[in-house]
Design a protein around this motif. Structure first.
Motif, PDB file in Angstrom:
ATOM      1  N   HIS A 181     -40.327  -4.164  39.709  1.00 19.24           N
ATOM      2  CA  HIS A 181     -39.490  -5.161  39.032  1.00 19.24           C
ATOM      3  C   HIS A 181     -39.810  -5.217  37.544  1.00 19.24           C
ATOM      4  CE1 HIS A 181     -37.206  -8.871  38.460  1.00 19.24           C
ATOM      5  NE2 HIS A 181     -38.244  -9.331  37.774  1.00 19.24           N
ATOM      6  N   VAL A 182     -41.080  -5.185  37.194  1.00 21.89           N
ATOM      7  CA  VAL A 182     -41.478  -5.218  35.792  1.00 21.89           C
ATOM      8  C   VAL A 182     -40.941  -3.989  35.061  1.00 21.89           C
ATOM      9  CG1 VAL A 182     -43.446  -5.147  34.213  1.00 21.89           C
ATOM     10  CG2 VAL A 182     -43.513  -6.623  36.238  1.00 21.89           C
ATOM     11  N   MET A 183     -41.035  -2.829  35.699  1.00 20.50           N
ATOM     12  CA  MET A 183     -40.591  -1.581  35.054  1.00 20.50           C
ATOM     13  C   MET A 183     -39.080  -1.550  34.872  1.00 20.50           C
ATOM     14  SD  MET A 183     -43.135   1.023  37.078  1.00 20.50           S
ATOM     15  CE  MET A 183     -42.748   2.474  36.135  1.00 20.50           C
ATOM     16  N   VAL A 184     -38.348  -1.982  35.890  1.00 19.82           N
ATOM     17  CA  VAL A 184     -36.887  -1.985  35.787  1.00 19.82           C
ATOM     18  C   VAL A 184     -36.434  -2.988  34.736  1.00 19.82           C
ATOM     19  CG1 VAL A 184     -34.762  -2.550  37.022  1.00 19.82           C
ATOM     20  CG2 VAL A 184     -36.486  -1.139  38.120  1.00 19.82           C
ATOM     21  N   SER A 185     -37.097  -4.139  34.685  1.00 14.37           N
ATOM     22  CA  SER A 185     -36.732  -5.143  33.684  1.00 14.37           C
ATOM     23  C   SER A 185     -36.932  -4.608  32.272  1.00 14.37           C
ATOM     24  CB  SER A 185     -37.567  -6.408  33.885  1.00 14.37           C
ATOM     25  OG  SER A 185     -37.287  -7.005  35.126  1.00 14.37           O
ATOM     26  N   TYR A 187     -37.326  -1.146  31.303  1.00 14.74           N
ATOM     27  CA  TYR A 187     -36.716   0.133  30.955  1.00 14.74           C
ATOM     28  C   TYR A 187     -35.249   0.258  31.349  1.00 14.74           C
ATOM     29  CZ  TYR A 187     -41.485   1.513  29.954  1.00 14.74           C
ATOM     30  OH  TYR A 187     -42.750   1.571  29.424  1.00 14.74           O
ATOM     31  N   ALA A 188     -34.773  -0.572  32.267  1.00 14.58           N
ATOM     32  CA  ALA A 188     -33.354  -0.531  32.638  1.00 14.58           C
ATOM     33  C   ALA A 188     -32.593  -1.721  32.073  1.00 14.58           C
ATOM     34  CB  ALA A 188     -33.193  -0.491  34.159  1.00 14.58           C
ATOM     35  N   ASP A 189     -33.251  -2.896  32.062  1.00 14.06           N
ATOM     36  CA  ASP A 189     -32.586  -4.102  31.563  1.00 14.06           C
ATOM     37  C   ASP A 189     -33.032  -4.461  30.151  1.00 14.06           C
ATOM     38  OD1 ASP A 189     -31.354  -4.289  34.036  1.00 14.06           O
ATOM     39  OD2 ASP A 189     -32.955  -5.510  34.874  1.00 14.06           O
ATOM     40  N   HIS A 190     -33.914  -3.638  29.566  1.00 16.27           N
ATOM     41  CA  HIS A 190     -34.302  -3.741  28.150  1.00 16.27           C
ATOM     42  C   HIS A 190     -34.933  -5.093  27.826  1.00 16.27           C
ATOM     43  CE1 HIS A 190     -31.696  -0.314  28.338  1.00 16.27           C
ATOM     44  NE2 HIS A 190     -30.651  -1.077  28.580  1.00 16.27           N
ATOM     45  N   LEU A 191     -35.791  -5.563  28.726  1.00 17.26           N
ATOM     46  CA  LEU A 191     -36.469  -6.846  28.559  1.00 17.26           C
ATOM     47  C   LEU A 191     -37.947  -6.579  28.285  1.00 17.26           C
ATOM     48  CD1 LEU A 191     -35.677  -9.874  28.795  1.00 17.26           C
ATOM     49  CD2 LEU A 191     -36.532  -9.791  31.146  1.00 17.26           C
ATOM     50  N   PRO A 192     -38.406  -6.736  27.039  1.00 20.05           N
ATOM     51  CA  PRO A 192     -39.809  -6.454  26.708  1.00 20.05           C
ATOM     52  C   PRO A 192     -40.777  -7.274  27.567  1.00 20.05           C
ATOM     53  CG  PRO A 192     -38.501  -6.738  24.718  1.00 20.05           C
ATOM     54  CD  PRO A 192     -37.627  -7.147  25.864  1.00 20.05           C
ATOM     55  N   ALA A 467     -38.205   6.133  31.773  1.00 21.70           N
ATOM     56  CA  ALA A 467     -36.765   6.097  31.501  1.00 21.70           C
ATOM     57  C   ALA A 467     -36.053   7.261  32.180  1.00 21.70           C
ATOM     58  CB  ALA A 467     -36.519   6.136  29.995  1.00 21.70           C
ATOM     59  N   SER A 468     -36.690   8.421  32.244  1.00 21.83           N
ATOM     60  CA  SER A 468     -36.077   9.586  32.900  1.00 21.83           C
ATOM     61  C   SER A 468     -35.789   9.292  34.364  1.00 21.83           C
ATOM     62  CB  SER A 468     -37.010  10.800  32.803  1.00 21.83           C
ATOM     63  OG  SER A 468     -37.263  11.163  31.477  1.00 21.83           O
ATOM     64  N   LEU A 469     -36.768   8.729  35.058  1.00 17.84           N
ATOM     65  CA  LEU A 469     -36.611   8.483  36.491  1.00 17.84           C
ATOM     66  C   LEU A 469     -35.609   7.363  36.761  1.00 17.84           C
ATOM     67  CD1 LEU A 469     -40.396   8.797  37.378  1.00 17.84           C
ATOM     68  CD2 LEU A 469     -38.593  10.481  37.789  1.00 17.84           C
ATOM     69  N   ILE A 470     -35.619   6.328  35.924  1.00 17.12           N
ATOM     70  CA  ILE A 470     -34.675   5.224  36.113  1.00 17.12           C
ATOM     71  C   ILE A 470     -33.245   5.685  35.839  1.00 17.12           C
ATOM     72  CG2 ILE A 470     -33.905   3.044  35.087  1.00 17.12           C
ATOM     73  CD1 ILE A 470     -36.798   2.174  34.966  1.00 17.12           C
ATOM     74  N   GLU A 471     -33.034   6.424  34.745  1.00 17.17           N
ATOM     75  CA  GLU A 471     -31.680   6.886  34.432  1.00 17.17           C
ATOM     76  C   GLU A 471     -31.180   7.891  35.454  1.00 17.17           C
ATOM     77  OE1 GLU A 471     -29.654   5.570  32.187  1.00 17.17           O
ATOM     78  OE2 GLU A 471     -31.300   4.160  31.932  1.00 17.17           O
ATOM     79  N   THR A 472     -32.076   8.709  36.023  1.00 18.48           N
ATOM     80  CA  THR A 472     -31.667   9.642  37.074  1.00 18.48           C
ATOM     81  C   THR A 472     -31.264   8.881  38.329  1.00 18.48           C
ATOM     82  OG1 THR A 472     -33.073  11.411  36.202  1.00 18.48           O
ATOM     83  CG2 THR A 472     -32.414  11.584  38.504  1.00 18.48           C
ATOM     84  N   CYS A 473     -31.968   7.785  38.620  1.00 15.29           N
ATOM     85  CA  CYS A 473     -31.544   6.923  39.733  1.00 15.29           C
ATOM     86  C   CYS A 473     -30.114   6.447  39.514  1.00 15.29           C
ATOM     87  CB  CYS A 473     -32.479   5.715  39.849  1.00 15.29           C
ATOM     88  SG  CYS A 473     -34.053   6.024  40.665  1.00 15.29           S
ATOM     89  N   LYS A 474     -29.843   5.947  38.318  1.00 13.28           N
ATOM     90  CA  LYS A 474     -28.523   5.401  38.024  1.00 13.28           C
ATOM     91  C   LYS A 474     -27.439   6.467  38.119  1.00 13.28           C
ATOM     92  CE  LYS A 474     -28.741   2.722  34.295  1.00 13.28           C
ATOM     93  NZ  LYS A 474     -29.268   2.258  32.982  1.00 13.28           N
ATOM     94  N   LEU A 475     -27.749   7.689  37.669  1.00 13.04           N
ATOM     95  CA  LEU A 475     -26.767   8.772  37.759  1.00 13.04           C
ATOM     96  C   LEU A 475     -26.421   9.108  39.207  1.00 13.04           C
ATOM     97  CD1 LEU A 475     -28.052  11.232  34.994  1.00 13.04           C
ATOM     98  CD2 LEU A 475     -25.881  10.001  34.983  1.00 13.04           C
ATOM     99  N   ASN A 476     -27.370   8.854  40.125  1.00 13.09           N
ATOM    100  CA  ASN A 476     -27.152   9.177  41.538  1.00 13.09           C
ATOM    101  C   ASN A 476     -26.820   7.944  42.376  1.00 13.09           C
ATOM    102  OD1 ASN A 476     -28.020  12.221  42.124  1.00 13.09           O
ATOM    103  ND2 ASN A 476     -29.344  11.427  40.509  1.00 13.09           N
ATOM    104  N   ALA A 477     -26.431   6.838  41.698  1.00 12.28           N
ATOM    105  CA  ALA A 477     -26.043   5.604  42.386  1.00 12.28           C
ATOM    106  C   ALA A 477     -27.160   5.094  43.296  1.00 12.28           C
ATOM    107  CB  ALA A 477     -24.756   5.808  43.184  1.00 12.28           C
ATOM    108  N   VAL A 478     -28.404   5.257  42.848  1.00  9.00           N
ATOM    109  CA  VAL A 478     -29.572   4.770  43.578  1.00  9.00           C
ATOM    110  C   VAL A 478     -30.113   3.550  42.837  1.00  9.00           C
ATOM    111  CG1 VAL A 478     -31.964   5.299  44.207  1.00  9.00           C
ATOM    112  CG2 VAL A 478     -30.171   7.009  44.555  1.00  9.00           C
ATOM    113  N   ASP A 479     -30.429   2.490  43.571  1.00  5.68           N
ATOM    114  CA  ASP A 479     -30.995   1.287  42.972  1.00  5.68           C
ATOM    115  C   ASP A 479     -32.386   1.614  42.423  1.00  5.68           C
ATOM    116  OD1 ASP A 479     -31.957  -1.193  42.279  1.00  5.68           O
ATOM    117  OD2 ASP A 479     -32.078  -1.954  44.341  1.00  5.68           O
TER     118      ASP A 479
END
Length: 512
Positions: A181-185, A187-192, A467-479
Motif C-alpha cells: 500500500h505504501v509503495m502504490v501510494s 509510485y502509482a498515486d504520487h503521494l510522497p 515504477a517499472s513493476l507498477i507500470e507493467t502491472c497497469k499495462l496488463n490490467a493487473v492491480d
C-alpha cells in the motif's frame, strides 16, 4: 417557491415578474454556455504537446473547478423546479459504472403500512432497484499472531511450537500488504511518504517517514531480481520502444540538484496482435548520452522505435559491436514540428503536411489489432502512395523554403529521418510513432513534480525499479497492490530464484 397567492393581481406587475424571470434564466443559460466553452478550451490545451502548455496539472485543477461550477448551475436549475414537476429521467452525464465484484449491502424500504385503503392486504407486484457507490474510509487493523507452546507432562523431550511465519521485514510491524500500500501510494498515486504519514496520523497511527522509507527500500531490494527478469524478458523481443526523461537528483555536495535521466524501454505488441505481454522497464542513468542507451540495450537486436534524439545514432554506428539494431522514427514528432508552425499564423505548406500525415493515422486506426501481414498489405496498398507523394512534396518545398526558417527546419527534420519514418511500410510490426513509450513515462513526470527530485542516485535507481513493476502491472490490467502484496509474500516465503520470472506481473492472473 412561489404559490398562486404570491403572484400579483396587477397584469403589469405580473408581466414584469415574468420578464425578470426570463432574464434570470437567460443569464443562467449564458453562464452555462460560457463555462462549457471554457471546459472545451481547457481540454484542448490539456491534451496538447507538453511544451504547448505551461503546467498540465494546473489545467486539470482548472477543469475540476469549471466542471464543479457547471454542476452548481445545474443544481440551481433543479432547485427552481417544483418537486411535483421533476422527472426521474437522469441528466446526461458520465457517472461511471459499478463493478460486479464490489460487495453489495442491501436495504429494503417498505411502505409505512401494507394495508390497503379498502382494508385488504397489499402484495408485492415488483420493485424499483437503484445502486449508489458508498465508500468506507481505509481502516487499519492489527493482525495478532499467537504461537502456543506445547510440552509433554510425561517426559522432558522438549517444547513443540509452530514456526513463525516468514516476513519480508523480520520483526517488523508491517504486513506485505501494508508495504504494498505504501509503495502504490507513492509510485502509482504520487503521494510522497511524508504525506502518507500525515494521513495515517489522522487515524492514530504514528509512523515516521524514515520508517516508511525503510520499508520501501527493503522491498525495492527484494524486488530487484523481478525487475532484472523484466528487463531481460523485454530485451528478448525483436521490436521495442525507447525514450528518456529528466530525473532531477539531489547533489548534497553542491547543495543543489543535478540532472539525471530515466530511460524507458517498452514493449507493446497489442496493435498487431503479438503474443508477448506489454511491459516497461525504467533505468536510471546520470546522463543522456547515447552510451547509456547502448549499455541498457546490451544484448538486444531488432527494431527500436525512438524520437529524433541524436544520441540514438550510436546504436547504428558501423563499428558498434553486438546484434544489429534498426531505428524506426516517430511521425508524431514530425507532425508536431509542423503543427507548431500552423499556430503562429497562416502556414498553408505546414497545414498541408499535417493533413498528409493525418491521412496515414486514419489508415492506422482502421488496421489496429490486425496481424502484421494484414497491416503490411494495407500499408502497401493505401499508405505507400501517400508517403511517395509526400516525398515529392517534401523535396519540392525544401528547394523553395529558406533552410533556417521554422518551416525549413521542420522539413529538414522530416528529411533527415525519412528512411526510419518509412520503415513502417516494410514491417507490419512497426508503429507510426513512439507514443506507446511516451505514455509510460507520464507517471514518472507526475512523481517528479510531486517529489521535486530524488534524494540520491541510489534513490533514483530504486524509484526506477518500483515504477517499472507498477507500470507493467497497469499495462496488463493487473492491480498493482494485489500483485505487490502477493509477490512480496512469496519472496518472503523463499520463492526460488530460478523461477523468479514466474513472478512477473503478466503471470499474476494466471497464478491467482
Amino acid at each position: 417557491m412561489l404559490s398562486a397567492a404570491d403572484l400579483p393581481d396587477d397584469i403589469a406587475a405580473l408581466k414584469a415578474m415574468l420578464v425578470a424571470s426570463e432574464a434570470r434564466n437567460l443569464r443562467k443559460d449564458d453562464r452555462i454556455e460560457r463555462l462549457e466553452k471554457l471546459v472545451a478550451a481547457f481540454r484542448q490545451a490539456a491534451f496538447g504537446r507538453k511544451s504547448e502548455k505551461s503546467d498540465p496539472d494546473q489545467f486539470e485543477l482548472a477543469l475540476e473547478d469549471l466542471e464543479t461550477a457547471i454542476a452548481v448551475v445545474h443544481a440551481e436549475e433543479a432547485a427552481d423546479v417544483p418537486a411535483t414537476k421533476r422527472t426521474s429521467r437522469p441528466r446526461a452525464a458520465n457517472r461511471g459504472s459499478l463493478p460486479k465484484h464490489l460487495p453489495r449491502t442491501e436495504e429494503v424500504i417498505e411502505p409505512e403500512s401494507l394495508t390497503c385503503v379498502c382494508g385488504g392486504c397489499l402484495h408485492c407486484i415488483g420493485e424499483d432497484v437503484s445502486e449508489r457507490l458508498d465508500i468506507v474510509p481505509a481502516q487499519f487493523r492489527v493482525i495478532v499472531t499467537r504461537r502456543p507452546k506445547y510440552a509433554c507432562r510425561s517426559c522432558t523431550d522438549g517444547v513443540v511450537q509452530a514456526p513463525a511465519p516468514a516476513r519480508l521485514i523480520p520483526g517488523g510491524l508491517p504486513t506485505e500488504a501494508t508495504i504494498a500500500h505504501v509503495m502504490v501510494s507513492k509510485y502509482a498515486d504520487h503521494l510522497p511518504l511524508y504525506r502518507q504519514t500525515q494521513i495515517y496520523s489522522r487515524q492514530g497511527v504514528d509512523l515516521d517517514r524514515s520508517t516508511l522509507a525503510d520499508w520501501v527500500g527493503r522491498a525495492a531490494f527484494e524486488l530487484r531480481p523481478v525487475f532484472d527478469a523484466l528487463i531481460a524478458n523485454l530485451k528478448r523481443s525483436t521490436k521495442l520502444f525507447m525514450d528518456e526523461t529528466r530525473a532531477p537528483v539531489l547533489d548534497p555536495g553542491r547543495r543543489k540538484t543535478k540532472t539525471g535521466y530515466f530511460w524507458a524501454l517498452a514493449r507493446d505488441d497489442r496493435p498487431w496482435g503479438g503474443d508477448d505481454p506489454p511491459g516497461v522497464a525504467f533505468t536510471y542513468a546520470p546522463g543522456r548520452g547515447g552510451g547509456y542507451a547502448e549499455r541498457i540495450l546490451d544484448g538486444f537486436g531488432g527494431i527500436l522505435q525512438v524520437d529524433g534524439y541524436a544520441g540514438y545514432n550510436r546504436l547504428i554506428a558501423p563499428d558498434r559491436a553486438g546484434p544489429e539494431i534498426r531505428l524506426a522514427y516517430c511521425w508524431a514528432h514530425a507532425r508536431r514540428k509542423l503543427v507548431e508552425i500552423t499556430r503562429t499564423g497562416s502556414a498553408p505548406i505546414a497545414e498541408e503536411g499535417v493533413k498528409r500525415i493525418g491521412e496515414l493515422y486514419r489508415i492506422e486506426a482502421e488496421i489496429w489489432g490486425s496481424d502484421p501481414a494484414a497491416r503490411l498489405t494495407a500499408r502497401q496498398e493505401r499508405s505507400a502512395p501517400i508517403v511517395a507523394e509526400m516525398e515529392v512534396w517534401l523535396a519540392h518545398h525544401r528547394a523553395r523554403v529558406a533552410s533556417k526558417s521554422p518551416l525549413g527546419e521542420a522539413l529538414k527534420y522530416i528529411a533527415k529521418y525519412w528512411d526510419g519514418l518509412c520503415l513502417f511500410l516494410t514491417n507490419g510490426r512497426v508503429e507510426l510513432d513512439s507514443n506507446a513509450v511516451e505514455r509510460t513515462i507520464r507517471p514518472i513526470a507526475l512523481n517528479r513534480k510531486n517529489a521535486l527530485f530524488a534524494g540520491h542516485d541510489a534513490g533514483a535507481e530504486n524509484w526506477a525499479v518500483i515504477a517499472s513493476l507498477i507500470e507493467t502491472c497497469k499495462l496488463n490490467a493487473v492491480d498493482p497492490h494485489a500483485w505487490l502484496a502477493k509477490t512480496l509474500k512469496e519472496i518472503a516465503e523463499g520463492h526460488p530464484q530460478s523461477q523468479i520470472a514466474d513472478l512477473l506481473p503478466w503471470n499474476y492472473l494466471v497464478n491467482v
